[in-house]
Scaffold this motif. Structure first.
Motif, PDB file in Angstrom:
ATOM      1  N   THR A  20       0.594  -1.305  -0.139  1.00 21.84           N
ATOM      2  CA  THR A  20       0.049  -0.080  -0.066  1.00 21.84           C
ATOM      3  C   THR A  20       0.952   1.242   0.126  1.00 21.84           C
ATOM      4  OG1 THR A  20      -1.803  -1.218   0.980  1.00 21.84           O
ATOM      5  CG2 THR A  20      -1.793   1.153   1.237  1.00 21.84           C
ATOM      6  N   ILE A  21       1.929   1.148   0.817  1.00 20.42           N
ATOM      7  CA  ILE A  21       2.820   2.469   0.847  1.00 20.42           C
ATOM      8  C   ILE A  21       3.400   2.500  -0.351  1.00 20.42           C
ATOM      9  CG2 ILE A  21       4.871   3.339   2.016  1.00 20.42           C
ATOM     10  CD1 ILE A  21       3.948   1.858   4.513  1.00 20.42           C
ATOM     11  N   LEU A  22       3.935   1.613  -0.943  1.00 22.98           N
ATOM     12  CA  LEU A  22       4.781   1.585  -2.426  1.00 22.98           C
ATOM     13  C   LEU A  22       3.913   1.972  -3.352  1.00 22.98           C
ATOM     14  CD1 LEU A  22       7.015  -1.684  -2.176  1.00 22.98           C
ATOM     15  CD2 LEU A  22       7.692   0.714  -1.899  1.00 22.98           C
ATOM     16  N   ALA A  23       2.615   1.699  -3.444  1.00 22.02           N
ATOM     17  CA  ALA A  23       1.799   1.962  -4.344  1.00 22.02           C
ATOM     18  C   ALA A  23       1.271   3.394  -4.592  1.00 22.02           C
ATOM     19  CB  ALA A  23       0.500   0.943  -4.275  1.00 22.02           C
ATOM     20  N   ALA A  24       1.561   3.923  -3.364  1.00 20.80           N
ATOM     21  CA  ALA A  24       1.133   5.523  -3.271  1.00 20.80           C
ATOM     22  C   ALA A  24       2.011   6.362  -4.289  1.00 20.80           C
ATOM     23  CB  ALA A  24       1.197   6.028  -1.906  1.00 20.80           C
ATOM     24  N   TYR A  25       3.269   5.780  -4.352  1.00 17.91           N
ATOM     25  CA  TYR A  25       4.290   6.551  -5.208  1.00 17.91           C
ATOM     26  C   TYR A  25       4.347   6.275  -6.809  1.00 17.91           C
ATOM     27  CZ  TYR A  25       6.440   7.613  -0.772  1.00 17.91           C
ATOM     28  OH  TYR A  25       6.585   7.921   0.416  1.00 17.91           O
ATOM     29  N   MET A  26       3.302   5.239  -7.196  1.00 16.93           N
ATOM     30  CA  MET A  26       3.205   5.106  -8.484  1.00 16.93           C
ATOM     31  C   MET A  26       2.064   5.844  -9.128  1.00 16.93           C
ATOM     32  SD  MET A  26       5.049   2.451  -9.268  1.00 16.93           S
ATOM     33  CE  MET A  26       4.608   1.688 -10.669  1.00 16.93           C
ATOM     34  N   PRO A  27       2.172   6.303 -10.493  1.00 16.02           N
ATOM     35  CA  PRO A  27       1.277   7.008 -11.262  1.00 16.02           C
ATOM     36  C   PRO A  27       0.092   6.417 -11.294  1.00 16.02           C
ATOM     37  CG  PRO A  27       3.162   6.129 -12.744  1.00 16.02           C
ATOM     38  CD  PRO A  27       3.416   5.589 -11.321  1.00 16.02           C
ATOM     39  N   ALA A  28      -0.974   7.272 -11.562  1.00 17.06           N
ATOM     40  CA  ALA A  28      -2.435   6.509 -11.542  1.00 17.06           C
ATOM     41  C   ALA A  28      -2.523   5.472 -12.659  1.00 17.06           C
ATOM     42  CB  ALA A  28      -3.223   7.795 -11.879  1.00 17.06           C
ATOM     43  N   GLN A  29      -3.071   4.589 -12.395  1.00 16.22           N
ATOM     44  CA  GLN A  29      -3.282   3.234 -13.011  1.00 16.22           C
ATOM     45  C   GLN A  29      -4.097   3.642 -14.456  1.00 16.22           C
ATOM     46  OE1 GLN A  29      -1.461   0.262 -12.809  1.00 16.22           O
ATOM     47  NE2 GLN A  29      -0.262   1.729 -11.664  1.00 16.22           N
ATOM     48  N   MET A  30      -3.934   3.067 -15.458  1.00 15.84           N
ATOM     49  CA  MET A  30      -4.867   3.103 -16.754  1.00 15.84           C
ATOM     50  C   MET A  30      -5.950   2.162 -16.476  1.00 15.84           C
ATOM     51  SD  MET A  30      -2.040   3.644 -19.679  1.00 15.84           S
ATOM     52  CE  MET A  30      -3.198   3.936 -20.970  1.00 15.84           C
ATOM     53  N   SER A  31      -7.110   2.500 -17.129  1.00 17.86           N
ATOM     54  CA  SER A  31      -8.262   1.741 -17.125  1.00 17.86           C
ATOM     55  C   SER A  31      -8.182   0.872 -18.027  1.00 17.86           C
ATOM     56  CB  SER A  31      -9.512   2.448 -17.024  1.00 17.86           C
ATOM     57  OG  SER A  31      -9.643   2.968 -18.586  1.00 17.86           O
ATOM     58  N   GLU A  32      -8.989  -0.277 -17.951  1.00 11.93           N
ATOM     59  CA  GLU A  32      -8.730  -1.418 -18.849  1.00 11.93           C
ATOM     60  C   GLU A  32      -9.141  -0.760 -20.388  1.00 11.93           C
ATOM     61  OE1 GLU A  32      -9.385  -5.075 -18.954  1.00 11.93           O
ATOM     62  OE2 GLU A  32      -8.786  -5.446 -16.645  1.00 11.93           O
ATOM     63  N   ASP A  33     -10.148   0.019 -20.596  1.00 15.06           N
ATOM     64  CA  ASP A  33     -10.459   0.482 -21.825  1.00 15.06           C
ATOM     65  C   ASP A  33      -9.292   1.454 -22.593  1.00 15.06           C
ATOM     66  OD1 ASP A  33     -13.057  -0.543 -21.571  1.00 15.06           O
ATOM     67  OD2 ASP A  33     -14.005   1.292 -20.652  1.00 15.06           O
ATOM     68  N   GLU A  34      -8.585   2.302 -21.690  1.00 20.04           N
ATOM     69  CA  GLU A  34      -7.795   3.116 -21.904  1.00 20.04           C
ATOM     70  C   GLU A  34      -6.586   2.011 -22.528  1.00 20.04           C
ATOM     71  OE1 GLU A  34      -7.687   6.958 -19.305  1.00 20.04           O
ATOM     72  OE2 GLU A  34      -6.965   5.089 -18.337  1.00 20.04           O
ATOM     73  N   ILE A  35      -6.173   1.011 -21.606  1.00 14.56           N
ATOM     74  CA  ILE A  35      -5.009  -0.051 -22.175  1.00 14.56           C
ATOM     75  C   ILE A  35      -5.458  -0.525 -23.541  1.00 14.56           C
ATOM     76  CG2 ILE A  35      -3.962  -1.904 -21.634  1.00 14.56           C
ATOM     77  CD1 ILE A  35      -4.544  -1.206 -18.724  1.00 14.56           C
ATOM     78  N   ALA A  36      -6.797  -0.977 -23.626  1.00  7.44           N
ATOM     79  CA  ALA A  36      -7.006  -1.516 -24.787  1.00  7.44           C
ATOM     80  C   ALA A  36      -6.881  -0.726 -26.213  1.00  7.44           C
ATOM     81  CB  ALA A  36      -8.562  -2.026 -24.877  1.00  7.44           C
ATOM     82  N   ALA A  37      -7.285   0.730 -25.862  1.00 10.50           N
ATOM     83  CA  ALA A  37      -7.158   1.779 -27.051  1.00 10.50           C
ATOM     84  C   ALA A  37      -5.670   1.872 -27.201  1.00 10.50           C
ATOM     85  CB  ALA A  37      -7.656   3.059 -26.613  1.00 10.50           C
ATOM     86  N   GLU A  38      -4.643   1.894 -25.995  1.00  7.13           N
ATOM     87  CA  GLU A  38      -3.378   2.220 -26.606  1.00  7.13           C
ATOM     88  C   GLU A  38      -2.745   0.791 -27.300  1.00  7.13           C
ATOM     89  OE1 GLU A  38      -1.068   4.365 -26.393  1.00  7.13           O
ATOM     90  OE2 GLU A  38      -2.390   5.553 -25.062  1.00  7.13           O
ATOM     91  N   VAL A  39      -3.366  -0.355 -26.988  1.00  8.02           N
ATOM     92  CA  VAL A  39      -2.906  -1.714 -27.782  1.00  8.02           C
ATOM     93  C   VAL A  39      -3.247  -1.765 -29.037  1.00  8.02           C
ATOM     94  CG1 VAL A  39      -3.212  -4.094 -27.961  1.00  8.02           C
ATOM     95  CG2 VAL A  39      -3.003  -2.969 -25.671  1.00  8.02           C
ATOM     96  N   GLN A  40      -4.541  -1.038 -29.283  1.00  9.27           N
ATOM     97  CA  GLN A  40      -5.095  -0.974 -30.723  1.00  9.27           C
ATOM     98  C   GLN A  40      -4.233  -0.126 -31.661  1.00  9.27           C
ATOM     99  OE1 GLN A  40      -7.184  -3.082 -32.268  1.00  9.27           O
ATOM    100  NE2 GLN A  40      -7.415  -4.358 -30.247  1.00  9.27           N
ATOM    101  N   ALA A  41      -3.924   1.108 -30.928  1.00 11.55           N
ATOM    102  CA  ALA A  41      -3.015   2.132 -31.499  1.00 11.55           C
ATOM    103  C   ALA A  41      -1.764   1.673 -31.859  1.00 11.55           C
ATOM    104  CB  ALA A  41      -3.176   3.363 -30.887  1.00 11.55           C
TER     105      ALA A  41
END
Length: 148
Positions: free
Chosen positions: A84-105
């Motif tokens: 939990t502490i480490l995850a606070a330093y990570m950038p915001a996670q992308m949604s499944e739809d955003e990831i799928a769009a990036e994959v298609q692109a």
């Protein structure tokens, strides 16, 4: 403020607040960052620090699954707290739809025609999605997209 400065400030705040668990985790993170800087004789930027944090998160997830199998709930709780502490330093996670769009692109950009072109697509996606998406899940989406 750089990510490293933020981590240092959080360490100082944890010291003042006497949060021993949080302080210990932040010190582990800073030690990992320093180790990589010394080994490679460079100063890490935010992207490289995110890579270090991502690696530590993967280690925690692996430890949690192993400790659950062994029935060590005390260690599972400790690892989850660190996660939990480490995850606070990570950038915001992308949604499944955003990831799928990036994959298609990326598939369209690379002109990939089948599973043999997976390396091309992943080469495009990795710099864009590193730290913002689980690359194992991205790999699965790329396989599915190229299998069509």
């Amino acid at each position: 403020m750089s990510l490293k400065d933020q981590i240092n400030d959080d360490m100082k705040a944890a010291m003042r607040a006497r949060e021993t668990e949080r302080l210990g985790t932040i010190r582990l993170l800073l030690a990992a960052i320093k180790q990589r800087e010394v080994d490679e004789r460079i100063t890490l930027d935010d992207a490289a620090i995110t890579t270090v944090i991502d690696k530590m998160i993967k280690q925690r997830k692996d430890s949690i699954s192993q400790f659950e199998t062994a029935g060590r709930t005390d260690l599972v709780d400790k690892e989850r707290a660190e996660l939990t502490i480490l995850a606070a330093y990570m950038p915001a996670q992308m949604s499944e739809d955003e990831i799928a769009a990036e994959v298609q692109a990326a598939v369209a950009q690379s002109g990939a025609a089948g599973p043999q072109d997976m390396g091309k697509v992943m080469g495009i996606l990795k710099p864009k999605l590193a730290g913002r998406a689980d690359m194992t899940a991205v790999s699965g989406l790329v396989k599915a997209a190229l299998a069509k």
